[in-house]
Design a protein around this motif. Structure first.
Motif, PDB file in Angstrom:
ATOM      1  N   THR A 100       0.842  -1.198   0.000  1.00  0.00           N
ATOM      2  CA  THR A 100       0.000   0.000   0.000  1.00  0.00           C
ATOM      3  C   THR A 100       0.876   1.246   0.000  1.00  0.00           C
ATOM      4  N   PRO A 101       0.815   2.056  -1.068  1.00  0.00           N
ATOM      5  CA  PRO A 101       1.690   3.232  -1.138  1.00  0.00           C
ATOM      6  C   PRO A 101       1.255   4.374  -0.226  1.00  0.00           C
ATOM      7  N   GLY A 102      -0.034   4.430   0.095  1.00  0.00           N
ATOM      8  CA  GLY A 102      -0.540   5.491   0.961  1.00  0.00           C
ATOM      9  C   GLY A 102      -0.990   4.947   2.302  1.00  0.00           C
ATOM     10  N   MET A 103      -2.034   5.564   2.851  1.00  0.00           N
ATOM     11  CA  MET A 103      -2.519   5.157   4.163  1.00  0.00           C
ATOM     12  C   MET A 103      -3.308   3.850   4.068  1.00  0.00           C
ATOM     13  N   ALA A 104      -3.060   2.940   5.012  1.00  0.00           N
ATOM     14  CA  ALA A 104      -3.800   1.683   5.103  1.00  0.00           C
ATOM     15  C   ALA A 104      -4.971   1.898   6.051  1.00  0.00           C
ATOM     16  N   LEU A 105      -6.178   1.850   5.523  1.00  0.00           N
ATOM     17  CA  LEU A 105      -7.381   2.131   6.299  1.00  0.00           C
ATOM     18  C   LEU A 105      -8.078   0.815   6.632  1.00  0.00           C
ATOM     19  N   VAL A 106      -8.067   0.443   7.909  1.00  0.00           N
ATOM     20  CA  VAL A 106      -8.607  -0.850   8.329  1.00  0.00           C
ATOM     21  C   VAL A 106      -9.962  -0.645   8.996  1.00  0.00           C
ATOM     22  N   ALA A 107     -11.002  -1.120   8.330  1.00  0.00           N
ATOM     23  CA  ALA A 107     -12.364  -0.969   8.839  1.00  0.00           C
ATOM     24  C   ALA A 107     -12.700  -2.149   9.737  1.00  0.00           C
ATOM     25  N   PRO A 122      -5.067  17.336  11.559  1.00  0.00           N
ATOM     26  CA  PRO A 122      -5.480  17.207  10.154  1.00  0.00           C
ATOM     27  C   PRO A 122      -4.386  17.578   9.162  1.00  0.00           C
ATOM     28  N   GLU A 123      -3.630  18.650   9.439  1.00  0.00           N
ATOM     29  CA  GLU A 123      -2.609  19.103   8.505  1.00  0.00           C
ATOM     30  C   GLU A 123      -1.402  18.161   8.431  1.00  0.00           C
ATOM     31  N   GLN A 124      -1.349  17.161   9.327  1.00  0.00           N
ATOM     32  CA  GLN A 124      -0.246  16.194   9.303  1.00  0.00           C
ATOM     33  C   GLN A 124      -0.596  14.912   8.555  1.00  0.00           C
ATOM     34  N   LEU A 125      -1.867  14.683   8.294  1.00  0.00           N
ATOM     35  CA  LEU A 125      -2.317  13.398   7.769  1.00  0.00           C
ATOM     36  C   LEU A 125      -1.696  13.060   6.412  1.00  0.00           C
ATOM     37  N   ALA A 126      -1.652  14.031   5.506  1.00  0.00           N
ATOM     38  CA  ALA A 126      -1.129  13.751   4.171  1.00  0.00           C
ATOM     39  C   ALA A 126       0.335  13.320   4.232  1.00  0.00           C
ATOM     40  N   GLU A 127       1.125  14.020   5.040  1.00  0.00           N
ATOM     41  CA  GLU A 127       2.545  13.700   5.141  1.00  0.00           C
ATOM     42  C   GLU A 127       2.765  12.322   5.776  1.00  0.00           C
ATOM     43  N   LEU A 128       1.910  11.963   6.736  1.00  0.00           N
ATOM     44  CA  LEU A 128       2.083  10.712   7.467  1.00  0.00           C
ATOM     45  C   LEU A 128       1.440   9.508   6.782  1.00  0.00           C
ATOM     46  N   ALA A 129       0.671   9.756   5.723  1.00  0.00           N
ATOM     47  CA  ALA A 129      -0.169   8.705   5.138  1.00  0.00           C
ATOM     48  C   ALA A 129       0.595   7.428   4.808  1.00  0.00           C
ATOM     49  N   ASP A 162     -13.119  13.477   6.215  1.00  0.00           N
ATOM     50  CA  ASP A 162     -12.001  14.131   6.904  1.00  0.00           C
ATOM     51  C   ASP A 162     -10.697  13.884   6.164  1.00  0.00           C
ATOM     52  N   LEU A 163     -10.484  12.641   5.775  1.00  0.00           N
ATOM     53  CA  LEU A 163      -9.248  12.278   5.089  1.00  0.00           C
ATOM     54  C   LEU A 163      -9.189  12.895   3.698  1.00  0.00           C
ATOM     55  N   GLU A 164     -10.337  13.018   3.057  1.00  0.00           N
ATOM     56  CA  GLU A 164     -10.382  13.641   1.736  1.00  0.00           C
ATOM     57  C   GLU A 164     -10.049  15.129   1.845  1.00  0.00           C
ATOM     58  N   ARG A 165     -10.602  15.805   2.847  1.00  0.00           N
ATOM     59  CA  ARG A 165     -10.310  17.230   3.042  1.00  0.00           C
ATOM     60  C   ARG A 165      -8.838  17.456   3.368  1.00  0.00           C
ATOM     61  N   ALA A 166      -8.229  16.472   4.038  1.00  0.00           N
ATOM     62  CA  ALA A 166      -6.819  16.598   4.420  1.00  0.00           C
ATOM     63  C   ALA A 166      -5.875  16.145   3.304  1.00  0.00           C
ATOM     64  N   ASN A 167      -6.432  15.786   2.139  1.00  0.00           N
ATOM     65  CA  ASN A 167      -5.626  15.289   1.010  1.00  0.00           C
ATOM     66  C   ASN A 167      -4.769  14.090   1.414  1.00  0.00           C
ATOM     67  N   ALA A 168      -5.351  13.219   2.235  1.00  0.00           N
ATOM     68  CA  ALA A 168      -4.606  12.082   2.779  1.00  0.00           C
ATOM     69  C   ALA A 168      -4.997  10.751   2.135  1.00  0.00           C
ATOM     70  N   LEU A 169      -5.706  10.794   1.000  1.00  0.00           N
ATOM     71  CA  LEU A 169      -6.185   9.557   0.389  1.00  0.00           C
ATOM     72  C   LEU A 169      -5.367   9.099  -0.816  1.00  0.00           C
ATOM     73  N   LYS A 170      -4.328   9.830  -1.178  1.00  0.00           N
ATOM     74  CA  LYS A 170      -3.503   9.419  -2.299  1.00  0.00           C
ATOM     75  C   LYS A 170      -2.800   8.101  -1.968  1.00  0.00           C
ATOM     76  N   GLY A 171      -3.029   7.110  -2.790  1.00  0.00           N
ATOM     77  CA  GLY A 171      -2.410   5.806  -2.580  1.00  0.00           C
ATOM     78  C   GLY A 171      -3.024   4.984  -1.463  1.00  0.00           C
ATOM     79  N   ALA A 172      -4.156   5.445  -0.908  1.00  0.00           N
ATOM     80  CA  ALA A 172      -4.795   4.734   0.211  1.00  0.00           C
ATOM     81  C   ALA A 172      -5.479   3.453  -0.263  1.00  0.00           C
ATOM     82  N   ARG A 173      -5.607   2.526   0.644  1.00  0.00           N
ATOM     83  CA  ARG A 173      -6.387   1.308   0.413  1.00  0.00           C
ATOM     84  C   ARG A 173      -7.230   1.037   1.645  1.00  0.00           C
ATOM     85  N   VAL A 174      -8.425   0.518   1.433  1.00  0.00           N
ATOM     86  CA  VAL A 174      -9.324   0.167   2.533  1.00  0.00           C
ATOM     87  C   VAL A 174      -9.338  -1.348   2.687  1.00  0.00           C
TER      88      VAL A 174
END
Length: 279
Positions: free
Chosen positions: A74-81, A163-170, A184-196
């Motif tokens: 996963t290149p971006g944030m790993a979102l575990v539901a 919120p302003e840290q999410l994109a960098e930490l993704a 929230d994650l979309e507004r923070a531009n933190a979804l690039k490369g994300a997977r659910v």
């Protein structure tokens, strides 16, 4: 759980499972069962999902290995539901995150659930634990303030993610995630490369919030995969437990397949919801 009153004993099996992180407790219960049980209430969620004999679920260790592989890919944030109350699963995700150089991000609700366990082996938002942080979504901040419990966030000092840290930490994060956090994650531009990664019963994806989340991920081109194992004992393990306890009566609960119980277990009593049973 065992209840004794007026010389009668009732035993509830709970959701113990041999393939969970507390499998040794299940095996101990089978080898050291309660005796002289008049009524045993036993869940049967797994009936119909596996063969009655021989079918096995993945273990939490198996799942940990799968999460490690998925997180690495996963290149971006790993979102575990998954449910924050599924402590075994949270530990699995935390271990996988740590082994892949990711920080597990939880919200205030999950942070409080973990703290409430009171177990030293469970990751928490407190000194001594690394690779874990807290992000509080906007709607949760509003809710905490409205309920007059915003002061709990003071305990997260040093662990907060803003919120302003999410994109960098993704790319270095995994998040315990629920669908309402997506905006929230979309507004923070933190979804690039994300997977659910869906880590709950797949039946929840058929309608309601689960179905909506899957549709939203498709609209945003976010890959969606199921990484899950049952939180309930397999039919074979249920049979081992029932045989060990040998209750005078066994009442099935929490199952879609109660009519199959008499063919699988001894001394079954089929009770309807709301029906009083004399022990």
């Amino acid at each position: 759980m065992e209840i004794t009153a007026e010389g009668r004993r009732l035993f509830y099996s709970g959701d113990l499972r041999a393939h969970g992180r507390k499998g040794k407790l299940f095996e101990y219960l089978v080898t050291h069962p309660p005796r002289d049980v008049d009524v045993m209430m036993m869940e049967g969620s797994s009936l119909g999902r596996l063969p009655d004999d021989g079918g096995v679920f993945q273990t939490e260790d198996d799942l940990e290995d799968e999460f490690i592989a998925q997180f690495k890919a996963t290149p971006g944030m790993a979102l575990v539901a998954c449910s924050a109350q599924n402590i075994d699963r949270v530990v699995t995700v935390y271990r996988a995150a740590k082994q892949t150089g990711r920080t597990l991000i939880v919200d205030a609700y999950a942070a409080e659930v973990l703290k409430a366990t009171g177990h030293d082996s469970i990751p928490k938002i407190e000194e001594g634990w690394s690779n874990i942080a807290v992000y509080i979504p906007q709607s949760q901040r509003v809710s905490l303030k409205r309920k007059g419990i915003a002061s709990i966030v003071g305990g997260y000092r040093g662990f907060r993610v803003w919120p302003e840290q999410l994109a960098e930490l993704a790319s270095r994060s995994a998040m315990l995630f629920r669908g309402w956090m997506l905006r929230d994650l979309e507004r923070a531009n933190a979804l690039k490369g994300a997977r659910v990664f869906w880590s709950q019963w797949d039946g929840y994806l058929q309608d309601g919030a689960g179905q909506k989340l899957k549709q939203e991920c498709a609209a945003l081109n976010i890959p969606f995969a199921s990484v899950h194992t049952s939180g309930h004992a397999s039919p074979g393990d249920l049979k081992r437990l029932a045989a060990a306890v040998a209750p005078k009566r066994l009442i099935p609960i929490h199952t879609f397949e109660r009519l199959r119980f008499p063919d699988l277990f001894d001394n079954v009593l089929l009770a309807d919801d709301g029906q009083w049973i004399e022990v």
